[in-house]
Design an enzyme around this catalytic site. Structure first.
Site, PDB file in Angstrom:
ATOM      1  CE  LYS A 251      41.566  -6.534 -27.453  1.00  0.00           C
ATOM      2  NZ  LYS A 251      41.902  -5.942 -25.979  1.00  0.00           N
ATOM      3  CB  SER A 288      35.588  -5.724 -25.799  1.00  0.00           C
ATOM      4  OG  SER A 288      37.012  -5.900 -25.836  1.00  0.00           O
ATOM      5  CB  THR A 293      36.862   2.899 -24.293  1.00  0.00           C
ATOM      6  OG1 THR A 293      37.944   1.894 -24.626  1.00  0.00           O
ATOM      7  CG2 THR A 293      37.112   4.165 -25.063  1.00  0.00           C
ATOM      8  NE  ARG A 372      35.596  -2.737 -30.576  1.00  0.00           N
ATOM      9  CZ  ARG A 372      35.715  -2.987 -29.218  1.00  0.00           C
ATOM     10  NH1 ARG A 372      36.588  -1.930 -28.863  1.00  0.00           N
ATOM     11  NH2 ARG A 372      35.634  -3.941 -28.734  1.00  0.00           N
TER      12      ARG A 372
END
Length: 583
Positions: A251, A288, A293, A372
């Site tokens: 990030k 997020s 994704t 993650r």
């Protein structure tokens, strides 16, 4: 659930090997080998390096004031990085081959510990706010000197690569870490150079991550805890300390791109992107945990990227060379591409493994909900290589609505698209940031406020310009991946099966011939039918047991939209009027 690698073919082992290894996993056997350094050329972590004695290079680190170092490793291969990480006890191998690390106290981004240096070249451009907090150059210099002292005698790992899949907009990046596991993360998440490119590599951006160095607010003025993430736009430099969470590296680079790409007429976007076989491109905006994704990893479409992109006058291009997916409650049935991508070379963070088999328990959120995995984009079998695409035909805004009142899908006019992009409504989901334990309603401008150093109006105007200039016939949709039938704690999360059906209908043009009706409060256009989705699901009011309670909750959310949008004092009247009604 798909069986683990370890459990497949066990009965075909000879009896001798079954007797010897019946209680030892393949991953553990490999680690036992590494622990004895068999075949691994690795000095002890605390061993003084011979780098100055044997003449091995430091790759220009002296220019950064990083001197008297231990061994410097540059762009090690994936197997070597994994060997180093295991030998240094940074992680263990799971039965699927992935390296699994724990990040300790910091299992997500720490927004209260991110700062931007208030310096002359960027002072007048940065939108100083609660998310863009200033730190003085003097305090930055003090932290940097602490880093220079800390790295003396320590081994460092370099990743020299690129950001930006379009060569016309590519930027050189250097990631300096003390942890080989974080160097593996950088290797898989950013764009890897060819040997020829590595020979001539020049770093435009530099990130120095030293988790072992903890800040001290009592002596380090300007910071709040032992963690610090400080961006210096003038030096194109980021320093990170106190946090092992690799997402801070990713990030930080995104924040640099969000500042510098606008100067090259590129809109930086927090979104995923994919395209069909005919090259029709789609964008998925969202914070997020909202599904960028998951929804972009579609076996029927080619993945351009899962998180960060630029929209140039030429089209769309991925900033990254990998994906960083959430794994909490991951299943092979719902997300087969991500499941298959978790293998040797991937790095999992805070995923709980079963003690003996080392099998990932993706349903276990005891360490964090923000589990993650990072992997290179080519681990997705239908990824677009290079990761570039045309101007998008479909733009989707993803919102996880914790109030449970937004329709699961709605079409937006261009003015509404500007309004909802600037609003960036969603819910922060558990685990994505420290201190978030349940969804919280939030407005994150442009679906990426924590990473936007400039005013949201700058990015919104760039988006509006592109929608008008390149996509007169583009369809823009708002899709709610949050709750229905009631707010969080009462209603249920909208089915991923239904969400996928709605996304497919939007991308394939199945909604072009469908009738729409405006929502009475939000004014967005709700389809009468969507293939594969029960009609009652499309009208959120019908999913509530008490319709009057729905109306009250919807009006409350509309009020929050209106109050939030008042901060955009320069927004054109027609954009303001495209928002919800609270009458």
């Amino acid at each position: 659930m798909k069986p683990s690698i370890e459990s497949q073919g066990t009965d075909n082992k000879p009896d001798l090997y079954r007797n010897i290894y019946q209680d030892v996993s393949i991953a553990q056997l490999i680690e036992n080998t590494l622990a004895h350094k068999d075949g691994v050329e690795l000095p002890h972590p605390n061993m003084k390096s011979k780098i100055r004695l044997d003449g091995s290079p430091s790759y220009g680190l002296e220019a950064l004031g990083l001197k008297n170092l231990g061994q410097v490793y540059r762009n090690l291969t994936v197997p070597k990085l994994i060997e180093h990480a295991i030998a240094r006890a940074e992680g263990i191998l799971a039965d699927n081959g992935a390296l699994c690390v724990k990040t300790g106290k910091y299992t997500g981004r720490s927004p209260n510990d991110k700062f931007i240096v208030d310096e002359a070249t960027s002072h007048d451009e940065v939108h100083w706010s609660k998310t863009n907090v200033a730190i003085s150059e003097d305090n930055f210099d003090l932290l940097y000197r602490r880093i220079q002292s800390y790295v003396q005698g320590r081994d460092l790992y370099l990743f020299d690569g690129f950001v930006g899949a379009d060569p016309d907009y590519r930027v050189g990046v250097r990631i300096i870490t003390e942890r080989p596991s974080q160097s593996l993360f950088a290797h898989q998440l950013f764009i890897r150079p060819t040997p020829e490119e590595l020979d001539d590599h020049q770093a435009d951006f530099t990130v120095i991550a030293v988790p072992g160095l903890q800040g001290d607010p009592d002596i380090d003025d300007g910071i709040n805890s032992e963690a610090f993430i400080v961006i210096h736009f003038g030096k194109k430099l980021v320093i990170i300390g106190g946090s092992k969470y690799a997402g801070e590296i990713k990030k930080s680079v995104f924040s640099l791109m969000n500042y510098f790409m606008t100067k090259r007429d590129v809109l930086p976007m927090h979104c995923s992107a994919n395209m069909d076989e005919q090259g029709n491109t789609a964008l998925f905006f969202g914070l997020s945990g909202t599904g960028k994704t998951t929804l972009s990893a579609d076996p029927t479409r080619r993945l351009i990227g899962d998180d960060e992109h630029g929209w140039s006058p030429k089209g769309i291009f991925n900033f990254e060379g990998g994906c960083y997916a959430k794994t909490i409650r991951l299943s092979y049935e719902n997300e087969p591409q991500i499941w298959e991508a978790i293998r040797f070379g991937s790095m999992m963070e805070n995923v709980v493994l079963t003690r003996d088999s080392r099998h990932p328990d993706y349903d276990d959120g005891s360490l964090t909900e923000n589990t993650r995995v990072g992997y290179p984009i080519h681990y997705i079998p239908n990824a677009a290589i290079p990761s570039v695409g045309s101007h998008p035909n479909t733009v989707i805004f993803l919102s996880a609505d914790a109030f449970g009142v937004l329709p699961p899908i709605a079409k937006l006019t261009n003015r509404q698209a500007m309004y909802y992009f600037m609003s960036g409504y969603t819910s922060k989901l558990a685990g994505t940031e420290r201190g978030i334990v349940e969804p919280q309603a939030t407005f994150s401008a442009c679906f990426g406020k924590p990473f936007l150093p400039l005013s949201a109006t700058v990015y919104a105007e760039m988006l509006g310009e592109r929608l008008r200039k390149y996509n007169d016939h583009a369809s823009v949709y708002l899709i709610n991946t949050g709750w229905s039938g009631g707010p969080y704690g009462v209603g249920q999360r909208i089915s991923i099966k239904h969400t996928r059906a709605m996304v497919t209908a939007a991308l394939n043009g199945d909604l072009n011939a469908v009738s729409f009706h405006p929502h009475p409060i939000f004014k967005i256009l709700v389809p009468e039918t969507v293939p594969g989705v029960p009609s009652e699901v499309l009208n959120p009011r019908q999913t509530w047991s008490d319709p009057d309670a729905y109306d009250r909750q919807a009006r409350e959310l509309a009020r929050l939209f209106v109050e939030n949008f008042k901060r955009f004092t320069s927004a054109r009247p027609e954009i303001v009027e495209a928002g919800p009604s609270i009458d």
